[in-house]
Design an enzyme around this catalytic site. Structure first.
Site, mmCIF file in Angstrom:
data_model
loop_
_atom_site.group_PDB
_atom_site.id
_atom_site.type_symbol
_atom_site.label_atom_id
_atom_site.label_comp_id
_atom_site.label_asym_id
_atom_site.label_seq_id
_atom_site.Cartn_x
_atom_site.Cartn_y
_atom_site.Cartn_z
ATOM 1 C CG ASP A 254 -1.699 1.360 1.214
ATOM 2 O OD1 ASP A 254 -2.583 1.430 0.388
ATOM 3 O OD2 ASP A 254 -1.468 2.038 2.381
ATOM 4 C CD GLU A 291 -2.287 3.016 -3.096
ATOM 5 O OE1 GLU A 291 -3.398 3.777 -3.397
ATOM 6 O OE2 GLU A 291 -2.053 2.801 -1.917
ATOM 7 C CG ASP A 317 -4.055 5.367 -8.131
ATOM 8 O OD1 ASP A 317 -4.884 4.419 -8.216
ATOM 9 O OD2 ASP A 317 -3.353 5.645 -7.223
#
Length: 583
Positions: A254, A291, A317
């Site tokens: 993350d 990410e 994203d």
């Protein structure tokens, strides 16, 4: 004996307990009675205690002042403030003993939150829904973080005991059974892990190991100091723990751009290298993904096998943001960077991965990203929805609530066949309308601080929606997020699910066999809404996309190749229609 530094190690005589507590003068293991631990070098305390077996519960007493759980606890049956439990991972009988994983190019991911995937919110209850995932065409189940958090409900990003799967969902053997049952069905299982911060409640490391942290801060709390060798080992061993003891097929790290590490990206390299050594030793296929808001293409390599310092892929994203702006017209926050020409941004993502590859970002107030077109398309995990992009909205509403169904279906017809790695959010396959608002279960002053902070952050939403904005601390907010499985049986749900199944059938038979060795080609977004793109596939064929992302029919030149998706075309392309050919 277990070779890792942190956590209890079972042996023939009993159990060895270890705690790194450089700021403590004395540490005792609290079992039925206190057992003094021996202080060694570099702040390590150790105790070998005969007769202690799996199931024993214990705490550490620091300087006769405070009792704390093991920071590497493998289970907390009574939540983060209770005692830790010794777990024997070798005692579980795996049925899918021969499972070695699946290659990365076969991945079709669904992201899921254990606590809301079913009404029961448990590992065991998820098992009954695995056949649905297989029938849909999903090949990988990605679980949101499980590291033990305070309270009974949470997204998972407030974990404070990284080695312990949260007891709100069941016991360790329940999680292993879920993974085992998934493997028996041919499903990979991946886990979201958080190495950029600890949650705000239940973390005692600052009391006895303050060198875990730096003076810097992340958006979620004190930064972790990975320059300290023991701290670095804590994260690396944790990654291997999930892969070894629970047989996860991969990890998603993350927000790694929020890891504060002076000098670069060495922690990420070391985690990848450790996972790669484990993969080589076991013969398993291990997939690590990121990410990373910095869009660092240089740390991605989907074909490095086993991992040797790099990562298979990154959540893209950019791809999501461009689609969201195009079909909803949203402008707030990071969407400001995609206002100029969202169709062209989609084309760029399809033709070379990232939209931002070093260009200035208005939202970030500086340049963002690295060139990415040289990478394989499978280095990018593309999606239209995920937990962040739904849950960080004031009402936690899904795309179905703000976009026309034709637009969403066109976007899915591109997402699920294009040669990147596609990801859905749980229920997206049938067009679920169940919200997924942010929720947690803190108490006292921390709960008040969370409420106050959200009112400041979402002031515009409270002004517009008032009491409709869900209270993140209320149990009813979690309840509202439980997946609406009955939605599959509505006419709209059946229609959407059938379309997704057909798309993934095409992907499985026409795309996946050609993905290894594929490369980016060209893409173009015309002013009239016509989107074209092509990719060179691994078998030498060319995959071609022709889509009309507008409200009016548009003319087109003669299509080339054998149709694999979409109706036959005349002289024009109908509105919001998608056509795929290969040849």
């Amino acid at each position: 004996m277990n070779a890792r530094q942190f956590g209890p190690s079972l042996a023939d005589y009993g159990t060895r307990f270890r705690l790194w507590a450089p700021a403590a003068k004395r540490v005792d293991v609290m079992l039925e009675r206190p057992h003094a631990m021996n202080r060694g070098e570099d702040g390590w305390f150790t105790a070998d205690i005969a007769g202690v077996r799996a199931g024993a519960r214990y705490k550490f007493r620091i300087d006769d002042d405070i009792d704390v759980p093991d920071p590497a606890s493998e289970f907390q049956p009574d939540d983060v403030f209770g005692p830790s439990e010794v777990i024997d991972h070798n005692a579980f009988s795996w049925r899918a003993a021969g499972w070695r994983g699946r290659p990365w190019h076969e991945a079709v991911i669904v992201e899921a939150h254990v606590g809301t995937f079913t009404k029961e919110g448990t590992y065991r209850a998820m098992i009954d829904r695995l056949d649905h995932l297989v029938a849909t065409g999903i090949t990988a189940l990605e679980l949101m973080p499980l590291a033990d958090f305070a309270g009974s409900r949470n997204w998972g990003y407030d974990g404070v005991l990284w080695y312990a799967p949260d007891s709100a969902y069941g016991r360790p053997d329940d999680l292993k059974t879920l993974i085992d049952e998934a493997h028996l069905r041919g499903l990979m299982v991946m886990l979201d892990v958080v190495y950029n911060h600890f949650g705000p409640e239940g973390n005692h490391l600052g009391r006895y190991a303050p060198s875990f942290f730096t003076d810097a801060h992340t958006p979620w709390g004190s930064a972790i100091d990975y320059r300290v060798s023991q701290v670095r080992a804590f994260a690396i061993e944790n990654a291997v723990h999930w892969l070894r003891d629970y047989r996860f097929d991969g990890l998603r790290l993350d927000a790694v751009n929020s890891i504060v590490e002076p000098g670069g990206l060495s922690l990420l390299h070391d985690i990848s290298a450790a996972a790669g050594r484990f993969a080589a030793e076991t013969g398993r296929q291990i997939h690590l993904v990121l990410e990373n808001g910095d869009n660092r293409a240089s740390i991605l390599d989907p074909v490095q096998d086993p991992p040797q310092g790099k990562y298979r892929a990154q959540w893209n994203d950019d791809y999501h943001h461009a689609w969201r702006v195009m079909i909803t017209g949203e402008k707030q926050g990071y969407y400001v960077d995609y206002q100029r020409a969202p169709r062209s941004d989609i084309a760029r993502a399809l033709s070379s991965g990232f939209v931002y590859q070093g260009e200035p970002s208005e939202f970030r107030r500086g340049k963002r990203g690295e060139p990415s077109g040289h990478l394989a398309p499978t280095a990018f995990i593309n999606f239209l929805q995920n937990h962040d992009q739904i849950g960080n909205r004031a009402l936690g509403d899904r795309l179905e609530g703000s976009a026309d169904a034709r637009m969403i279906e066109a976007a899915l017809q591109i997402l699920l066949i294009a040669p990147h790695i596609p990801m859905l959010f749980m229920g997206e396959e049938w067009g679920s309308t169940a919200p997924f608002p942010f929720f947690c279960d803190f108490g006292g002053d921390l709960a008040d601080a969370v409420r106050k902070g959200r009112r400041v952050e979402l002031a515009w939403a409270y002004a517009e929606y008032g009491d409709e904005v869900p209270d993140a601390l209320a149990a009813s907010t979690r309840d509202s997020a439980v997946l609406d499985w009955d939605g599959r049986d509505t006419s709209a749900g059946r229609k959407r699910l059938t379309m997704v199944q057909e798309l993934l059938h095409v992907r499985r038979h026409e795309i996946v066999p050609r993905l290894v060795g594929s490369s980016f080609g060209k893409a173009d977004a015309a002013d009239n809404g016509l989107l074209t793109a092509d990719w060179r596939m691994g078998d030498g064929t060319t995959l071609r996309l022709l889509a009309n992302l507008s409200e009016k029919s548009v003319s087109h030149s003669q299509a080339v190749g054998t149709p694999i998706w979409g109706n036959e075309l005349g002289n024009s392309v109908p509105p919001w229609s998608v056509h795929w050919r290969i040849g």
